[in-house]
Design a protein around this motif. Structure first.
Motif, PDB file in Angstrom:
ATOM      1  N   MET A   1      -8.154   2.132  11.970  1.00 50.56           N
ATOM      2  CA  MET A   1      -7.742   1.186  10.955  1.00 50.56           C
ATOM      3  C   MET A   1      -6.281   1.471  10.587  1.00 50.56           C
ATOM      4  SD  MET A   1      -9.228   0.397   7.109  1.00 50.56           S
ATOM      5  CE  MET A   1      -9.327   2.076   6.603  1.00 50.56           C
ATOM      6  N   LYS A   2      -5.578   0.441  10.223  1.00 51.53           N
ATOM      7  CA  LYS A   2      -4.217   0.558   9.704  1.00 51.53           C
ATOM      8  C   LYS A   2      -4.283   0.314   8.207  1.00 51.53           C
ATOM      9  CE  LYS A   2      -1.894  -1.005  13.867  1.00 51.53           C
ATOM     10  NZ  LYS A   2      -1.052  -2.040  14.460  1.00 51.53           N
ATOM     11  N   LEU A   3      -3.954   1.364   7.438  1.00 45.07           N
ATOM     12  CA  LEU A   3      -4.026   1.300   5.988  1.00 45.07           C
ATOM     13  C   LEU A   3      -2.617   1.280   5.403  1.00 45.07           C
ATOM     14  CD1 LEU A   3      -5.745   1.462   3.387  1.00 45.07           C
ATOM     15  CD2 LEU A   3      -5.655   3.956   3.607  1.00 45.07           C
ATOM     16  N   GLY A   4      -2.362   0.331   4.536  1.00 49.79           N
ATOM     17  CA  GLY A   4      -1.104   0.252   3.810  1.00 49.79           C
ATOM     18  C   GLY A   4      -1.345   0.590   2.352  1.00 49.79           C
ATOM     19  N   ILE A   5      -0.528   1.473   1.805  1.00 54.28           N
ATOM     20  CA  ILE A   5      -0.651   1.867   0.403  1.00 54.28           C
ATOM     21  C   ILE A   5       0.680   1.581  -0.290  1.00 54.28           C
ATOM     22  CG2 ILE A   5      -1.028   3.763  -1.208  1.00 54.28           C
ATOM     23  CD1 ILE A   5      -2.744   5.126   0.944  1.00 54.28           C
TER      24      ILE A   5
END
Length: 106
Positions: A1-5
């Motif tokens: 998964m690609k998680l952006g915070i």
């Protein structure tokens, strides 16, 4: 998964927890990018007895996590980017949002 915070807070506990999640996610094999926006660009200078924000940021970065800091927000605070938080732009924030499977804000 690609998680952006996206971190928009300068509350040490909030920022520390955001980077804890990023660190954990990296350990799970996810791609994680953090964008510091508004008060969030103060993250690296936060001092707290209970929360080692800078240490958590460095641990996250050492695992391959990416941290970007809004250049305009830094300039408003008469600050600069650093080796751990390079200066970035709205275009970079847009790309983080566009390319992430999930985006969280703190």
């Amino acid at each position: 998964m690609k998680l952006g915070i996206v971190i928009y807070s300068n509350d040490p506990e909030t920022v520390w927890n955001a980077f804890r999640l990023g660190f954990f996610s990296r350990k799970q094999g996810d791609a994680v990018s953090v964008f510091l926006l508004g008060k969030g660009v103060e993250a690296e200078s936060l001092v707290s007895e209970k929360f080692d924000v800078t240490g958590q940021m460095r641990s996250f970065s050492a695992l391959g996590g990416s941290i970007l800091a809004c250049g305009t927000c830094l300039k408003l605070r008469q600050s600069e980017g650093s080796d751990i938080c390079p200066v970035s732009t709205m275009q970079d924030l847009y790309a983080l949002i566009r390319d992430s499977d999930k985006v969280l804000s703190f």
